[in-house]
Design a protein around this motif. Structure first.
Motif, PDB file in Angstrom:
ATOM      1  N   SER A 640       0.679  -0.786  -0.007  1.00 22.03           N
ATOM      2  CA  SER A 640      -0.016  -0.315  -0.102  1.00 22.03           C
ATOM      3  C   SER A 640       0.570   0.970  -0.128  1.00 22.03           C
ATOM      4  N   ALA A 641       0.229   2.794  -0.082  1.00 26.95           N
ATOM      5  CA  ALA A 641       0.547   3.658  -0.811  1.00 26.95           C
ATOM      6  C   ALA A 641       1.201   4.055   1.057  1.00 26.95           C
ATOM      7  N   ASP A 642       2.396   4.451   0.469  1.00 28.03           N
ATOM      8  CA  ASP A 642       3.630   5.322   2.322  1.00 28.03           C
ATOM      9  C   ASP A 642       2.634   6.707   3.097  1.00 28.03           C
ATOM     10  N   VAL A 643       2.312   7.103   4.018  1.00 28.09           N
ATOM     11  CA  VAL A 643       1.776   7.937   4.333  1.00 28.09           C
ATOM     12  C   VAL A 643       3.026   9.148   4.367  1.00 28.09           C
ATOM     13  N   THR A 644       2.616  10.130   4.127  1.00 28.23           N
ATOM     14  CA  THR A 644       3.320  11.415   4.035  1.00 28.23           C
ATOM     15  C   THR A 644       2.502  12.368   5.053  1.00 28.23           C
ATOM     16  N   VAL A 645       3.304  13.651   5.446  1.00 28.88           N
ATOM     17  CA  VAL A 645       2.613  14.589   5.778  1.00 28.88           C
ATOM     18  C   VAL A 645       2.641  15.925   5.417  1.00 28.88           C
ATOM     19  N   PHE A 668      -8.591   5.674   1.476  1.00 27.98           N
ATOM     20  CA  PHE A 668      -9.346   4.682   2.449  1.00 27.98           C
ATOM     21  C   PHE A 668      -9.348   4.417   4.252  1.00 27.98           C
ATOM     22  N   ALA A 669      -7.891   4.359   4.036  1.00 30.13           N
ATOM     23  CA  ALA A 669      -7.213   3.620   5.223  1.00 30.13           C
ATOM     24  C   ALA A 669      -7.481   4.801   5.891  1.00 30.13           C
ATOM     25  N   THR A 670      -7.297   4.276   7.273  1.00 25.80           N
ATOM     26  CA  THR A 670      -7.543   5.405   8.177  1.00 25.80           C
ATOM     27  C   THR A 670      -6.002   5.901   8.559  1.00 25.80           C
ATOM     28  N   ILE A 671      -6.203   7.823   9.142  1.00 22.62           N
ATOM     29  CA  ILE A 671      -5.237   7.978   9.660  1.00 22.62           C
ATOM     30  C   ILE A 671      -5.146   8.604  11.279  1.00 22.62           C
ATOM     31  N   THR A 672      -3.934   8.292  11.775  1.00 24.37           N
ATOM     32  CA  THR A 672      -4.424   8.807  13.365  1.00 24.37           C
ATOM     33  C   THR A 672      -3.245  10.117  13.390  1.00 24.37           C
ATOM     34  N   VAL A 673      -3.117  10.577  13.829  1.00 23.85           N
ATOM     35  CA  VAL A 673      -2.103  11.709  14.653  1.00 23.85           C
ATOM     36  C   VAL A 673      -1.974  11.487  16.171  1.00 23.85           C
ATOM     37  N   ASN A 674      -0.949  10.760  16.149  1.00 25.35           N
ATOM     38  CA  ASN A 674      -0.771  10.273  17.587  1.00 25.35           C
ATOM     39  C   ASN A 674       0.125  11.923  18.281  1.00 25.35           C
ATOM     40  N   ASP A 705       6.721  16.154  19.331  1.00 23.55           N
ATOM     41  CA  ASP A 705       7.587  14.902  18.155  1.00 23.55           C
ATOM     42  C   ASP A 705       5.623  14.107  17.989  1.00 23.55           C
ATOM     43  N   PHE A 706       5.117  14.634  17.081  1.00 28.65           N
ATOM     44  CA  PHE A 706       3.745  13.434  16.821  1.00 28.65           C
ATOM     45  C   PHE A 706       4.305  12.115  15.780  1.00 28.65           C
ATOM     46  N   VAL A 707       3.514  10.731  16.102  1.00 26.16           N
ATOM     47  CA  VAL A 707       3.830   9.873  14.642  1.00 26.16           C
ATOM     48  C   VAL A 707       2.231   9.739  13.952  1.00 26.16           C
ATOM     49  N   VAL A 708       2.798   9.937  13.271  1.00 24.47           N
ATOM     50  CA  VAL A 708       1.343   9.807  12.069  1.00 24.47           C
ATOM     51  C   VAL A 708       1.029   8.060  11.802  1.00 24.47           C
ATOM     52  N   THR A 709       0.008   7.979  12.074  1.00 26.03           N
ATOM     53  CA  THR A 709       0.158   6.277  11.716  1.00 26.03           C
ATOM     54  C   THR A 709      -1.073   6.451  10.631  1.00 26.03           C
ATOM     55  N   GLN A 710      -0.729   5.111   9.447  1.00 23.55           N
ATOM     56  CA  GLN A 710      -2.059   4.769   8.573  1.00 23.55           C
ATOM     57  C   GLN A 710      -2.322   2.983   9.031  1.00 23.55           C
ATOM     58  N   GLN A 711      -3.705   3.298   9.005  1.00 22.19           N
ATOM     59  CA  GLN A 711      -3.616   1.706   9.031  1.00 22.19           C
ATOM     60  C   GLN A 711      -4.826   0.961   7.764  1.00 22.19           C
ATOM     61  N   ASP A 712      -4.714   0.660   6.951  1.00 22.32           N
ATOM     62  CA  ASP A 712      -5.164   0.564   5.772  1.00 22.32           C
ATOM     63  C   ASP A 712      -5.993  -1.004   5.452  1.00 22.32           C
ATOM     64  N   ARG A 713      -6.638  -0.123   5.173  1.00 19.32           N
ATOM     65  CA  ARG A 713      -8.574  -1.616   5.497  1.00 19.32           C
ATOM     66  C   ARG A 713      -7.987  -3.222   5.454  1.00 19.32           C
ATOM     67  N   ALA A 714      -6.690  -3.645   5.041  1.00 11.92           N
ATOM     68  CA  ALA A 714      -6.583  -5.210   4.807  1.00 11.92           C
ATOM     69  C   ALA A 714      -5.428  -5.167   6.945  1.00 11.92           C
ATOM     70  N   GLY A 715      -5.490  -4.110   7.129  1.00 12.74           N
ATOM     71  CA  GLY A 715      -5.233  -3.672   8.630  1.00 12.74           C
ATOM     72  C   GLY A 715      -3.225  -4.045   8.764  1.00 12.74           C
ATOM     73  N   ALA A 716      -2.884  -3.480   7.889  1.00 10.76           N
ATOM     74  CA  ALA A 716      -1.328  -2.949   7.322  1.00 10.76           C
ATOM     75  C   ALA A 716      -1.144  -1.417   8.563  1.00 10.76           C
ATOM     76  N   HIS A 719       3.967   4.511   9.028  1.00 10.05           N
ATOM     77  CA  HIS A 719       4.183   5.406   9.853  1.00 10.05           C
ATOM     78  C   HIS A 719       4.996   6.983   9.194  1.00 10.05           C
ATOM     79  N   VAL A 720       5.275   7.681   9.977  1.00  7.49           N
ATOM     80  CA  VAL A 720       6.000   8.708   9.882  1.00  7.49           C
ATOM     81  C   VAL A 720       5.506   9.369  10.863  1.00  7.49           C
ATOM     82  N   ASN A 721       6.786  10.440  11.493  1.00  7.02           N
ATOM     83  CA  ASN A 721       7.710  11.252  12.396  1.00  7.02           C
ATOM     84  C   ASN A 721       7.098  12.378  11.950  1.00  7.02           C
ATOM     85  N   LEU A 722       6.438  12.962  12.572  1.00  5.39           N
ATOM     86  CA  LEU A 722       5.929  14.965  12.053  1.00  5.39           C
ATOM     87  C   LEU A 722       6.747  15.578  13.613  1.00  5.39           C
ATOM     88  N   HIS A 723       7.562  15.950  13.174  1.00  2.62           N
ATOM     89  CA  HIS A 723       8.289  16.769  14.548  1.00  2.62           C
ATOM     90  C   HIS A 723       7.470  18.664  13.618  1.00  2.62           C
TER      91      HIS A 723
END
Length: 729
Positions: A640-645, A668-674, A705-716, A719-723
């Motif tokens: 799946s495509a990588d998550v970018t910010v 259609f993946a779920t994005i969470t900014v942690n 310093d946040f971690v942006v997490t992508q969970q695609d519909r297959a569950g994969a 992550h990418v770090n964001l400062h």
């Protein structure tokens, strides 16, 4: 050699260098040259062959003499040079030296050898001196077999006599004197031992590298015999004795000889590590062996922060992890570094990575030392908040938190997780509020007790169905409130209808698992929690008219991109119905709807490209009409495509406290900014791979310093770090 035949030039060209394998031109002189068992042991025929000793220096030819004490030997001679040497010359005109100069072949199978022969060897530049180089051999080969063999060595001497070993403190210098046992020709190259730099050499043509790690002296035609004095200084990073420096003699671009250059460095900065109990403050100390002129700086051990330093010159950073004390010409007074340790740290925890260092104005390190902070053995009380009957708090990772009543009976127990968090749902203790005792145990120690007040409310309550309500669905969903962690049972006259656990929000839900008849009904509601139960009832009317549930796709969704050749199709439908997923010409997957109205059908064929597929549902026993649904999607094998910010930009500054985040990701993946303790924002990637999410709360000014997490519909997960930094008015 009394009987000797001269080889032709053509024959010489056909000899395989470094081996006993003869080409066709030698077939008459070397019969079957393949390896055979020797007719003698290694030294059995040693008296038939002799060779003078080889002793010399790298890069210099050393001549030896091969002789035949018993008069003669017959066949070919093969020379093998000792390890680290090569054959440079043989006084026999038709001798063939191999391309790598490791071996040589002399004569033919019919030759007889009586006269002595000269052979010259040379130790190659890469061979370490001094050394006894073994592996040299002289072999007599007759009719393809080794008939006589003699082993010999090469004694390699160094032209360097010695180097003295200086011992000095960081921030000062020491000298090493290089002495020569024999004149050395060419250039001298000096390589500093670990932890040092070359500051000076007592020869005017020496060029020291900018980093001070090497120096090159003289030219190729120079001769060295007088002592050379090398001045070394510490690079401030190491202490101890280091032997990996070198002095090398280089002639014609090759290393001809070398000797180790060594140094012993002692620390100028002497640390005393801190031992501090959890929840308390304490000190580490840095002492100076010698006064230093430079810039003094400190780095706190990882996981700790400075609270103060006993010098008015020292400025602690905003995050408490570093301190800069500026330049002073005579740093020498002891420095006390103060720290405050969190109450939730385990006794015995060791924080490492603390650094004290002094540099010059250019940033070059003069002296440094490392120190650590160790957490003492006292166990701190856990911290917590109470919500209804649930205690949630922090403690020492791995510690056990116990909740007891006034009779000292344990009502609940939990091991603190690796993040230092714990939660305990205390069993029902009766309606209203109750006071309990909370403590934590780690190893053999137990903290003091803290008091907590819990509210158990009115026990179990039911919210739906409402009293007197008419329920039209086949299955009845019961909801209500109760004591967190308790089990609630909905009970009929003869059997349980369903059961559920009360969630952390104090609510429960269960769906009937047995057929429920139509008509007026009264069910009992029973909560089981610890040793005290709570009960109530619910009366309602059930009126269900069975109608076939239409089939629907739930996965993939419209325009979704999948990355597997054989996707798993999912959907809802009528329990027990047959499911068929098909295209224009063939069936792709089949399944049966489960009792909960869900179905899953893995593809039985590989798919790759853009598709529009249909699903057809046939209810069991003809109990309803056939229904259909359709979905369009794409198959793109691979990850799946990588998550970018995109915004905020990495290391950027935003001027609003309620931050909006955007970027690219898997459709259609779920994005969470942690954040560090909780989610900050979440959203779903649109079909074009774009996403935008606005924070759910304001951020204070400062760096994040946040971690942006992508969970695609297959569950994969990806992550990418964001400062970024918030700087809002």
């Amino acid at each position: 050699m009394s009987v000797r035949k001269t080889m032709t030039a053509a024959a010489l060209c056909t000899v395989a260098l470094g081996s006993l394998i003869a080409q066709p031109a030698f077939a008459e002189t070397l019969v079957d040259p393949s390896p055979k068992a020797s007719t003698t042991n290694n030294q059995t025929a040693a008296a038939d062959i002799a060779i003078t000793a080889f002793t010399g220096y790298r890069g210099t030819d050393v001549e030896g003499t091969v002789s035949f004490p018993n008069g003669k030997v017959e066949g070919q001679l093969k020379y093998t040079a000792p390890e680290g040497t090569i054959i440079t010359k043989i006084d026999t005109s038709d001798a063939v030296i191999s391309a790598d100069k490791k071996t040589a072949i002399l004569g033919k199978n019919t030759d007889t050898w009586t006269l002595s022969r000269k052979v010259s060897l040379q130790a190659v530049p890469g061979t370490s001196a001094p050394a006894a180089l073994t592996g040299g051999k002289i072999e007599v080969i007759k009719d393809g077999s080794v008939t006589k063999k003699l082993d010999f060595n090469f004694t390699l001497n160094t032209a360097f006599a010695s180097t003295s070993i200086p011992s000095f403190v960081q921030g000062l210098t020491g000298t090493s004197t290089v002495k020569f046992a024999k004149n050395v020709f060419g250039q001298l190259k000096f390589t500093a031992p670990t932890g040092t730099r070359i500051k000076a050499i007592n020869y005017s043509t020496c060029t020291i590298s900018p980093d001070g790690l090497t120096a090159l002296c003289g030219v190729n035609t120079d001769t060295w015999g007088a002592d050379r004095i090398v001045t070394l200084e510490s690079d401030g990073t190491q202490t101890g004795t280091f032997t990996d420096g070198k002095v090398e003699a280089i002639y014609d671009g090759q290393i001809r000889d070398s000797i180790a250059l060594k140094a012993t460095i002692t620390s100028n900065l002497i640390p005393t590590d801190a031992v501090i109990n959890a929840g308390e403050e304490g000190n580490a100390m840095i002492k100076f062996t010698k006064n230093l002129d430079g810039i003094l700086q400190f780095v706190a051990p990882a996981g700790t922060k400075f609270t103060s330093i006993n010098s008015p010159y020292c400025v602690i950073s905003a995050d408490g992890t570093t301190a800069d004390c500026g330049h002073q010409p005579n740093w020498g007074a002891d420095k006390l570094l103060s720290f405050k340790i969190s109450a939730n740290v385990a006794p015995g925890t060791v924080y490492t990575g603390g650094i004290a260092r002094v540099t010059d104005s250019s940033g070059k390190l003069i002296s440094s030392a490392t120190f650590k902070v160790t957490v003492g053995n006292k166990v701190a009380k856990p911290t917590f908040t109470a919500n209804q009957n649930v205690l949630t708090g922090t403690g020492i990772p791995g510690a056990t938190v116990n909740v007891r009543n006034d009779a000292n009976e344990i009502l609940g127990s939990k091991v603190v997780d690796t993040h230092g968090n714990w939660s305990i749902a205390v069993p029902f203790q009766g309606n209203g509020t109750r006071t309990v005792n909370v403590s934590q145990t780690f190893g053999t120690g137990t903290s003091d007790t803290a008091l907590a007040t819990l509210n158990f409310g009115q026990g179990v309550q039911i919210s739906s169905p409402a009293a007197g309500e008419t329920v039209l669905t086949e299955k009845v969903t019961f909801t209500g409130t109760g004591t967190v962690g308790a089990t609630v049972y909905v009970k009929g006259a003869t059997k349980d209808i369903c059961s559920a656990e009360v969630t952390t929000s104090g609510t429960w839900t269960c769906v009937s698992t047995v057929p429920i008849p139509n008509g007026p009904l009264t069910f009992g509601i029973k909560q089981v929690s610890g040793t005290i139960d709570s009960n109530t009832t619910i009366s309602f009317t059930h009126k269900y008219n069975p109608v076939s549930t239409p089939v629907k796709f739930t996965s993939p969704i419209k325009d979704e991109v999948l990355h597997t050749l054989r996707p798993l199709f999912k959907g809802i439908g009528q329990p027990g119905a047959a499911i068929r997923v098909y295209g224009t010409s063939k069936t792709v997957a089949t399944a049966t709807v489960d009792v909960n109205g869900n179905w899953e059908a893995p593809s039985t064929v590989d798919l790759n490209g853009d598709y529009t597929l249909n699903v057809e549902q046939t209810p069991a026993g003809g109990s309803g009409a056939v229904t259909r649904d359709q979905v369009s999607f794409k198959i793109r094998p691979g990850a799946s495509a990588d998550v970018t910010v995109t915004t905020p930009g990495q290391n950027s500054t935003v001027n609003t406290k309620r931050v909006t985040y955007s970027g690219k990701g898997e459709p259609f993946a779920t994005i969470t900014v942690n954040g560090t303790t909780r989610p900050v924002a979440s959203t779903t990637v649109d079909k074009d791979g774009n996403w935008t999410a606005t924070g759910t709360f304001d951020l204070g000014n400062g760096g994040y310093d946040f971690v942006v997490t992508q969970q695609d519909r297959a569950g994969a997960l990806k992550h990418v770090n964001l400062h970024f930094t918030v700087k809002a008015s």
